[in-house]
Design an enzyme around this catalytic site. Sequence first.
Site, PDB file in Angstrom:
ATOM      1  N   CYS A 165      -7.974  -3.648   1.911  1.00 24.77           N
ATOM      2  CA  CYS A 165      -6.685  -2.973   2.134  1.00 24.77           C
ATOM      3  C   CYS A 165      -6.779  -1.506   1.704  1.00 24.77           C
ATOM      4  O   CYS A 165      -7.087  -1.221   0.548  1.00 24.77           O
ATOM      5  CB  CYS A 165      -5.552  -3.658   1.372  1.00 24.77           C
ATOM      6  SG  CYS A 165      -3.995  -2.768   1.612  1.00 24.77           S
ATOM      7  N   LYS A 184       0.175 -13.539   6.036  1.00 23.32           N
ATOM      8  CA  LYS A 184       0.105 -12.201   5.439  1.00 23.32           C
ATOM      9  C   LYS A 184      -0.657 -12.293   4.115  1.00 23.32           C
ATOM     10  O   LYS A 184      -0.448 -13.224   3.336  1.00 23.32           O
ATOM     11  CB  LYS A 184       1.528 -11.671   5.193  1.00 23.32           C
ATOM     12  CG  LYS A 184       1.612 -10.376   4.386  1.00 23.32           C
ATOM     13  CD  LYS A 184       1.058  -9.171   5.125  1.00 23.32           C
ATOM     14  CE  LYS A 184       1.061  -7.903   4.254  1.00 23.32           C
ATOM     15  NZ  LYS A 184       0.246  -6.816   4.842  1.00 23.32           N
TER      16      LYS A 184
HETATM   17  C1  SIN Z   1      -1.040  -3.409   4.035  1.00 23.30           C
HETATM   18  O1  SIN Z   1      -0.230  -4.287   3.692  1.00 23.30           O
HETATM   19  O2  SIN Z   1      -1.031  -2.275   3.525  1.00 23.30           O
HETATM   20  C2  SIN Z   1      -2.055  -3.699   5.096  1.00 23.30           C
HETATM   21  C3  SIN Z   1      -3.021  -4.697   4.609  1.00 23.30           C
HETATM   22  C4  SIN Z   1      -4.440  -4.358   4.911  1.00 23.30           C
HETATM   23  O3  SIN Z   1      -4.721  -3.380   5.613  1.00 23.30           O
HETATM   24  O4  SIN Z   1      -5.306  -5.066   4.409  1.00 23.30           O
END
Ligand code: SIN
Length: 311
Positions: free
Chosen positions: A130, A43
């Site tokens: 993001c 992540k």
């Molecule tokens: C998120 O955690 O909002 C998604 C991450 C991303 O789309 O890069």
Amino acid sequence: MLTTKFGEFTYDNPFMNASGVHCMTTTDLEELAASEAGSFVTKSATLAPREGNPEPRYVDLALGSINSMGLPNKGLDYYLNFALEKQEAIAPEAPFFFSVAGMSVEENIELLRKIEASNFRGITELNLSCPNVPGKPQVAYDFPLTEQILEQVFSFFTKPLGVKLPPYFDLAHFDQMAEILNKFSLTYINSINSIGNGLYIDPETEAVVIKPKEGFGGIGGEYVKPTALANVRAFATRLKPEINVIGTGGIRSGQDAFEHLLCGATMLQIGTELQKEGPAIFARLKKELTEIMTAKGYTSIDEFRGKLRSL
Ligand code: SIN
């Protein structure tokens, strides 16, 4: 048959998770490592742990998903400790991927300095796309800022590095971004992140379906496959050959995987459909892609990768 060479590394097959899906905890990551995926990515980490946006923040839809997670993660050290502990157990010729997403240029630089200073021997992904942090636009829609960040990064970072990009929708933007990316020794680009700031409405309740940002969120899954294929194709035909393309977006079947590979992708990431099916999806995708290749008489991906025909 599905063996994939990616930069200097070789993977059993091209399939992996998309960052954000099934990779928040070490348990998730262990499950991916034990699955039939060719690799996996952590992540996107920030320096400090983050709670992310209020729930509900991810919803499965008939044709995909909408999310506004807001980069919840357990912080750089959590994932780096896991990576340092586990990298020996994974064949050195097939290292896994480590994703980072700073909230500012300075944070991105600090994240990468820590990875550079560590014994991590895998591949790092810098997430410039993001769409879900309120008040923070997607970096890779700001071309001068993207170039400035990459200049700073490549002044000290010596390990294999890729960037996760948002979708682009104009040929001029493909040209401009490719010109910037071609200036740097990137191992890869990853196209695409979700299509940012879509809106899904429940007609019964007359309401949005996720809480953050008044319901605006990143769209993934079947909705985004044509956009993902276009981005993979556009970059695969514009980037220097040393820069690989990871294809992400709308892969639900072996056929979708085949199309991404035909456009020029080397590795393939699964987001929405992994969220729906869990890690067992990788065995199914391998089987379906192998069947398609066998039916067409291909014995390796390289025989058709990037060979999309024009009319
Ligand atoms: C998120 O955690 O909002 C998604 C991450 C991303 O789309 O890069």
